[in-house]
Design an enzyme around this catalytic site. Structure first.
Site, PDB file in Angstrom:
ATOM      1  N   PRO A   2       0.832  -1.213   0.000  1.00 59.14           N
ATOM      2  CA  PRO A   2       0.000   0.000   0.000  1.00 59.14           C
ATOM      3  C   PRO A   2       0.862   1.257   0.000  1.00 59.14           C
ATOM      4  O   PRO A   2       1.935   1.275   0.600  1.00 59.14           O
ATOM      5  CB  PRO A   2      -0.796  -0.111   1.298  1.00 59.14           C
ATOM      6  N   GLU A   3       0.396   2.286  -0.674  1.00 64.67           N
ATOM      7  CA  GLU A   3       1.127   3.550  -0.668  1.00 64.67           C
ATOM      8  C   GLU A   3       0.614   4.399   0.499  1.00 64.67           C
ATOM      9  O   GLU A   3      -0.350   4.029   1.177  1.00 64.67           O
ATOM     10  CB  GLU A   3       0.978   4.222  -2.040  1.00 64.67           C
ATOM     11  N   LYS A  52       4.653   5.212   5.137  1.00 62.38           N
ATOM     12  CA  LYS A  52       3.980   3.919   5.199  1.00 62.38           C
ATOM     13  C   LYS A  52       3.950   3.347   6.617  1.00 62.38           C
ATOM     14  O   LYS A  52       3.657   2.177   6.812  1.00 62.38           O
ATOM     15  CB  LYS A  52       4.664   2.947   4.232  1.00 62.38           C
ATOM     16  N   ARG A 124      14.144   9.104  10.713  1.00 60.23           N
ATOM     17  CA  ARG A 124      14.847   8.406   9.623  1.00 60.23           C
ATOM     18  C   ARG A 124      14.116   8.547   8.290  1.00 60.23           C
ATOM     19  O   ARG A 124      14.651   8.195   7.243  1.00 60.23           O
ATOM     20  CB  ARG A 124      14.979   6.903   9.947  1.00 60.23           C
ATOM     21  N   ASN A 166       5.014   2.760  -6.030  1.00 60.98           N
ATOM     22  CA  ASN A 166       5.271   2.636  -7.461  1.00 60.98           C
ATOM     23  C   ASN A 166       4.304   3.433  -8.342  1.00 60.98           C
ATOM     24  O   ASN A 166       4.688   3.958  -9.383  1.00 60.98           O
ATOM     25  CB  ASN A 166       5.222   1.153  -7.840  1.00 60.98           C
ATOM     26  N   ARG A 259      11.714  -3.009  -9.247  1.00 62.44           N
ATOM     27  CA  ARG A 259      10.328  -2.555  -9.391  1.00 62.44           C
ATOM     28  C   ARG A 259      10.084  -2.100 -10.822  1.00 62.44           C
ATOM     29  O   ARG A 259      10.957  -1.539 -11.473  1.00 62.44           O
ATOM     30  CB  ARG A 259      10.038  -1.379  -8.427  1.00 62.44           C
TER      31      ARG A 259
END
Ligand SMILES: [Zn+2]
Length: 269
Positions: A2-3, A52, A124, A166, A259
């Protein structure tokens, strides 16, 4: 995977439906049992996503840090006549309110953490277009500019920008006309800024609607194209070999860092 918009929607849903009442917290599968026991009977104070990553704050400054990874998912169901339905599959974390059940299964990470640990995770990560803070736009521009890697890879690098996957990568680069192979250091500040602005527009729409649609209505074909349903939603994503809706050039595809990358070699420079 999932984005970022999916995680923001989940945070919103947990706040809306589960906050403010003592919850039954458990780990039907057992792998989160000790932590669940500590949380059982307490309330959700807040829920927040960054990229995410999802953070659920319970009372006493206890946080659950969740990353869905490739296979993680939440399943929501209703409490019927006071009974929660049996868990389906390997449920790591179950939250039960008076009326609703949230089951988390298959996450890469589900851990009880402190506020400091939450801050470390966020530190991070790059800025999140769905939670833009003052200075984030400039920070994104600087992070891209100082790297010699291709911008198509940088947009997927969560330490540069948190959230895009993506689809948003391919589509936002198309919409601002940047070749995914252009090096970050060779991309102008103006164009990188446009990319940041467009990520905000696209991803906010994703949070609102729950689906990713990136094509502007005036560019979308009037009718669904047989065998090219993506053309109604996307410019280039999953449209390999199909004519670019703007210029007619067949859409290109290449495997980059494992990808699939999609782009138009004419529209993107
Ligand atoms: Zn094109």
């Amino acid at each position: 995977m999932p984005e970022g918009h999916v995680l923001h929607r989940l945070a919103n849903r947990l706040k809306k439906d589960f906050r403010g009442q003592a919850l039954q917290v458990s780990s039907p599968q057992g792998r989160f049992a000790e932590s669940a026991q500590l949380l059982d009977g307490t309330e959700i104070v807040s829920a927040h996503a960054h990229g995410k990553h999802l953070f659920i704050e319970f009372e006493a400054a206890r946080f659950v840090h969740i990353h869905l990874g490739l296979y993680g998912k939440w399943r929501f169901s209703s409490v019927v006549e006071g009974e929660a339905p049996d868990p389906i599959g390997q449920v790591r974390l179950r939250l039960v309110s008076d009326s609703e059940v949230a089951d988390l299964s298959g996450p890469t990470r589900c851990a009880l953490v402190t506020r400091d640990e939450v801050d470390e995770v966020i530190a991070r990560l790059g800025p999140d277009p769905l939670d833009p803070q003052e200075g984030d736009r400039a920070r994104f521009i600087n992070e891209v500019r100082k790297r010699r890697r291709a911008i198509g890879e940088l947009v997927m690098d969560q330490s540069v920008v948190a959230g895009p996957g993506n689809i948003y990568r391919a589509e936002s680069l198309f919409r601002v006309g940047i070749s995914p192979f252009r090096k970050g250091a060779n991309t102008s500040r103006t164009r990188i800024g446009q990319l940041w602005d467009d990520l905000i527009v696209l991803m906010e729409d994703g949070v609102e609607t729950g689906i990713i649609t990136t094509i502007d209505p005036e560019d979308a074909p009037a009718e669904l194209i047989e065998g090219d349903a993506e053309a109604s939603r996307f410019y280039v994503y999953h449209r390999t070999g199909r004519p670019c809706v703007v210029c007619g050039t067949p859409v290109s595809e290449q495997l980059v860092a494992g990808r699939r990358l999609f782009w138009c070699s004419h529209c993107q420079r």
